[in-house]
Design a protein around this motif. Structure first.
Motif, PDB file in Angstrom:
ATOM      1  N   ASP A 185       0.861  -1.187   0.000  1.00 37.14           N
ATOM      2  CA  ASP A 185       0.000   0.000   0.000  1.00 37.14           C
ATOM      3  C   ASP A 185       0.894   1.232   0.000  1.00 37.14           C
ATOM      4  N   LEU A 186       0.952   1.923  -1.132  1.00 39.12           N
ATOM      5  CA  LEU A 186       1.810   3.094  -1.281  1.00 39.12           C
ATOM      6  C   LEU A 186       1.064   4.362  -0.864  1.00 39.12           C
ATOM      7  N   GLY A 187       1.647   5.097   0.076  1.00 38.79           N
ATOM      8  CA  GLY A 187       0.969   6.259   0.647  1.00 38.79           C
ATOM      9  C   GLY A 187      -0.115   5.810   1.602  1.00 38.79           C
TER      10      GLY A 187
ATOM     11  N   GLY B  15       1.115  -7.802   4.411  1.00 39.12           N
ATOM     12  CA  GLY B  15       1.076  -6.492   3.788  1.00 39.12           C
ATOM     13  C   GLY B  15       2.120  -5.530   4.319  1.00 39.12           C
ATOM     14  N   LEU B  16       2.505  -4.593   3.459  1.00 40.26           N
ATOM     15  CA  LEU B  16       3.417  -3.521   3.824  1.00 40.26           C
ATOM     16  C   LEU B  16       2.805  -2.191   3.408  1.00 40.26           C
ATOM     17  N   GLY B  17       2.734  -1.247   4.343  1.00 43.03           N
ATOM     18  CA  GLY B  17       2.293   0.105   4.039  1.00 43.03           C
ATOM     19  C   GLY B  17       3.480   1.048   4.067  1.00 43.03           C
ATOM     20  N   VAL B  18       3.544   1.935   3.088  1.00 45.35           N
ATOM     21  CA  VAL B  18       4.651   2.887   2.992  1.00 45.35           C
ATOM     22  C   VAL B  18       4.080   4.302   2.970  1.00 45.35           C
ATOM     23  N   ASP B  19       4.694   5.194   3.743  1.00 45.25           N
ATOM     24  CA  ASP B  19       4.273   6.602   3.723  1.00 45.25           C
ATOM     25  C   ASP B  19       5.478   7.472   4.025  1.00 45.25           C
TER      26      ASP B  19
ATOM     27  N   GLU C 226       4.675  10.713  11.059  1.00 47.52           N
ATOM     28  CA  GLU C 226       3.469  10.742  11.891  1.00 47.52           C
ATOM     29  C   GLU C 226       2.381   9.843  11.331  1.00 47.52           C
ATOM     30  N   ALA C 227       2.226   9.833  10.003  1.00 49.39           N
ATOM     31  CA  ALA C 227       1.236   8.954   9.384  1.00 49.39           C
ATOM     32  C   ALA C 227       1.595   7.496   9.621  1.00 49.39           C
ATOM     33  N   CYS C 228       2.868   7.170   9.529  1.00 48.64           N
ATOM     34  CA  CYS C 228       3.294   5.788   9.771  1.00 48.64           C
ATOM     35  C   CYS C 228       2.914   5.337  11.179  1.00 48.64           C
TER      36      CYS C 228
ATOM     37  N   GLN D  73       3.040  -4.597   8.164  1.00 45.95           N
ATOM     38  CA  GLN D  73       4.152  -3.753   8.578  1.00 45.95           C
ATOM     39  C   GLN D  73       4.014  -2.381   7.936  1.00 45.95           C
ATOM     40  N   VAL D  74       4.679  -1.392   8.511  1.00 42.09           N
ATOM     41  CA  VAL D  74       4.658  -0.028   7.987  1.00 42.09           C
ATOM     42  C   VAL D  74       6.094   0.471   7.903  1.00 42.09           C
ATOM     43  N   ARG D  75       6.382   1.159   6.803  1.00 41.33           N
ATOM     44  CA  ARG D  75       7.741   1.655   6.566  1.00 41.33           C
ATOM     45  C   ARG D  75       7.677   3.090   6.089  1.00 41.33           C
ATOM     46  N   GLN D  76       8.529   3.941   6.652  1.00 42.52           N
ATOM     47  CA  GLN D  76       8.579   5.331   6.225  1.00 42.52           C
ATOM     48  C   GLN D  76       9.452   5.464   4.985  1.00 42.52           C
TER      49      GLN D  76
END
Length: 297
Positions: A131-133, A152-156, A160-162, A179-182
């Motif tokens: 998920d980009l952004g 899943g991986l979310g990138v932003d 703060e959004a992460c 997972q989330v990655r800046q």
């Protein structure tokens, strides 16, 4: 507002409080005034909609009256209900919403519906999602919910959004698979993904000043400004897709009204096939999807 302040007291019944709030919101030009009044009154008084219907003549009491008034003033100033309450219902979850993230809209669920269509035969399989952004993580949470074996991986780009996205994954009990990655679009992402989704900024820069106050004053500009023609982020992301989407995998974008044809052309140029648009409940072409049928770069 003066009438509202004078009329809403601890002795006011739930029914009357609802009416006063809805009337004040209507005078302020707020759409869905009755719905907003119900949501804020229930939150202020600590009861649900069924209790409002069941006991409409009970007084709302002093603390609830004061809190309802404070919330009403914020709504009349055009602060969205989700910002006042600090959460937004999306898919099957109540997600944390802060000033750092875009307020998730029901239209975005069209992307989830599109993913369910193209991956219906793989719903019970293990596969990877990017998920980009990601913002609040709304799309990532919904997709991990409907695909229970997926990772899943979310990138932003926003730190703060992460943090908000991570909190929402935890709230939804999806953190073990998400997972989330800046980072930016091009942030050296590992591997290939079976599904890449994005709700990027897509408002034309010149149109930003004309947005409703609920959007213009409360959503982060980083999540709104799509450049001169609204398509800057789509061009950047589509150029990266051959290195991100696995052969046979799918890319799905949320798009603004009137942008579907242009975004579909960008996908086609990058070697995607079966490219098509999906309409939201209002009949607007809201999601564009395509399948990668050639080998990645």
């Amino acid at each position: 507002m003066q009438t509202l302040i004078e009329g809403l007291t601890p002795d006011t019944s739930r029914r009357q409080a609802m009416r006063l709030l809805a009337e004040a919101f209507t005078r302020a030009g707020i759409d869905e005034a009755t719905i907003d009044a119900r949501l804020l009154l229930c939150a202020a008084a600590g009861f649900d909609h069924s209790a409002l219907i069941r006991d409409p003549d009970l007084p709302i009491e002093e603390e609830a009256a004061e809190l309802a008034l404070a919330m009403a003033k914020r709504r009349i100033a055009r602060e969205p209900v989700s910002r006042i309450l600090g959460e937004r219902s999306f898919w099957s979850f109540d997600l944390l919403v802060t000033p750092a993230v875009l307020d998730p809209r029901p239209d975005t669920e069209t992307v989830v519906d599109g993913a369910l269509e193209v991956l219906a035969e793989r719903q019970g399989e293990a596969f990877s999602i990017l998920d980009l952004g990601t913002g609040s993580g709304a799309l990532l949470c919904a997709l991990l919910d409907v695909f229970p074996q997926a990772q899943g991986l979310g990138v932003d780009i926003s730190k703060e959004a992460c943090a908000v996205a991570r909190e929402n994954l935890s709230r939804c009990e999806l953190a073990p698979r998400g997972q989330v990655r800046q980072g930016g679009w091009e942030a050296g992402l590992p591997g290939l993904y079976d599904l890449v989704v994005s709700n990027p900024p897509y408002i034309e820069t010149a149109a930003l000043a004309g947005l409703d106050p609920e959007v213009r004053l409360h959503d982060p500009m980083l999540a709104l400004d799509g450049g001169p023609d609204g398509l800057t982020a789509y061009r950047d992301i589509c150029a990266l897709l051959p290195a991100l989407v696995a052969p046979g995998g799918f890319a799905i974008f949320e798009v603004g009204q009137g942008q579907a044809e242009a975004v579909a052309a960008l996908l086609t140029t990058q070697g995607f096939a079966h490219v098509r648009a999906k309409r939201d409940l209002a009949g607007v072409e809201r999601a564009v999807m395509g399948q990668r049928v050639t080998a990645p770069l």
